[in-house]
Design a protein around this motif. Structure first.
Motif, mmCIF file in Angstrom:
data_model
loop_
_atom_site.group_PDB
_atom_site.id
_atom_site.type_symbol
_atom_site.label_atom_id
_atom_site.label_comp_id
_atom_site.label_asym_id
_atom_site.label_seq_id
_atom_site.Cartn_x
_atom_site.Cartn_y
_atom_site.Cartn_z
ATOM 1 N N ASP A 51 1.115 -0.991 0.074
ATOM 2 C CA ASP A 51 -0.058 -0.039 -0.119
ATOM 3 C C ASP A 51 0.885 1.116 0.245
ATOM 4 O OD1 ASP A 51 -2.299 -1.575 0.751
ATOM 5 O OD2 ASP A 51 -3.138 -0.568 2.012
ATOM 6 N N HIS A 104 0.689 5.218 0.868
ATOM 7 C CA HIS A 104 -0.150 5.819 1.915
ATOM 8 C C HIS A 104 0.082 7.176 0.808
ATOM 9 C CE1 HIS A 104 -0.492 3.519 4.619
ATOM 10 N NE2 HIS A 104 -0.340 2.849 4.691
ATOM 11 N N SER A 124 -5.134 6.861 1.969
ATOM 12 C CA SER A 124 -4.757 7.663 2.515
ATOM 13 C C SER A 124 -3.574 7.774 3.691
ATOM 14 C CB SER A 124 -6.257 8.360 3.602
ATOM 15 O OG SER A 124 -7.227 8.688 2.332
ATOM 16 N N TRP A 125 -2.677 8.772 3.590
ATOM 17 C CA TRP A 125 -1.730 9.022 4.881
ATOM 18 C C TRP A 125 -2.484 9.814 5.740
ATOM 19 C CZ3 TRP A 125 2.122 13.604 5.955
ATOM 20 C CH2 TRP A 125 2.684 13.141 6.469
#
Length: 229
Positions: free
Chosen positions: A60, A62, A102-103
């Motif tokens: 993933d 981010h 999302s981070w």
């Protein structure tokens, strides 16, 4: 960046908890997902129960803006396979699955003693390697750096990344993803993993050992010190 262990069942989860010494978060997504929580630093390893085999891994990325990052990835050559608010699943030009999420401000590497999961390695067939390397450079914005071994390169991310992104040229084969652990004693760490239920697949003396976890997923134990940047 987060490493994800995708498995048809939960059979390998106790193994990874024992290997890392981390704890398991509450499950979410109908019981499909959980995060391995280090005692210090930010989480960088998650598990997912998927509906098919074999056991495998994915990464993933981010990002600040998921939709904008997805548009840029498509321009660079990716294709979207699933999307919902805050999550886009894509495949690279070579077919490697990855997610944009999302981070949340993660910026601290987990602490470690003898070993730590510190690298995601993309296994890329030689015939598509140059195109794939250009894709990941474009998507991340990170510079591609050579290593002492010609089949390996890595993308230099920003300081504080818990894991780094390695690219491996594999010759003929199927594109894939695996995780690596860094440690201070490969032989001792391999013996510990075997005692916990792994099996040795191949050894490269002085460099790394490839093992398979109880779900059959291959990963590597390497002798390098964790230094994702």
């Amino acid at each position: 960046m987060t490493a994800f262990l995708d498995s048809p069942s939960r059979v390998a989860e106790p193994f990874w908890l024992a290997v890392t010494g981390w704890s398991m978060s509450a499950r979410r997504g109908g019981g499909m997902f959980a995060t391995l929580l280090p005692e210090s630093g930010d989480a960088c390893l998650r598990v997912q129960v998927v509906g098919d085999g074999p056991a495998r891994a994915h990464l993933d990325l981010h990002v600040d803006d998921v939709e904008d990052a997805a548009r840029l990835a498509v321009v660079a050559g990716a294709r979207v396979t699933f999307a919902e608010p805050g999550l886009v699943v894509l495949r690279s030009p070579a077919g490697i699955a990855f997610c944009l999420v999302s981070w949340e401000g993660e910026a601290q590497r987990p602490g470690w003693s003898h070993s730590v999961v510190d690298q995601v390695c993309l296994d890329i067939p030689d015939a598509v390697y140059e195109r794939e390397a250009a894709f990941w450079t474009a998507v991340t914005g990170w510079g591609l750096r050579a290593t002492d071994l010609p089949e390996f390169s890595f993308l230099r991310g920003p300081a504080g990344m818990a894991v780094r992104l390695m690219l491996q040229r594999i010759g003929p084969g199927v594109p894939g993803v695996h995780v690596d652990l860094a440690c201070d004693d490969v032989d001792a760490e391999v013996a510990r993993h075997v005692g916990l239920g792994a099996r040795v697949v191949r050894r490269v003396p002085g460099d790394w050992t490839t093992l398979a976890d109880p779900a059959g997923r291959e990963y590597c134990v390497t002798g390098r010190s964790p230094n994702p940047s």
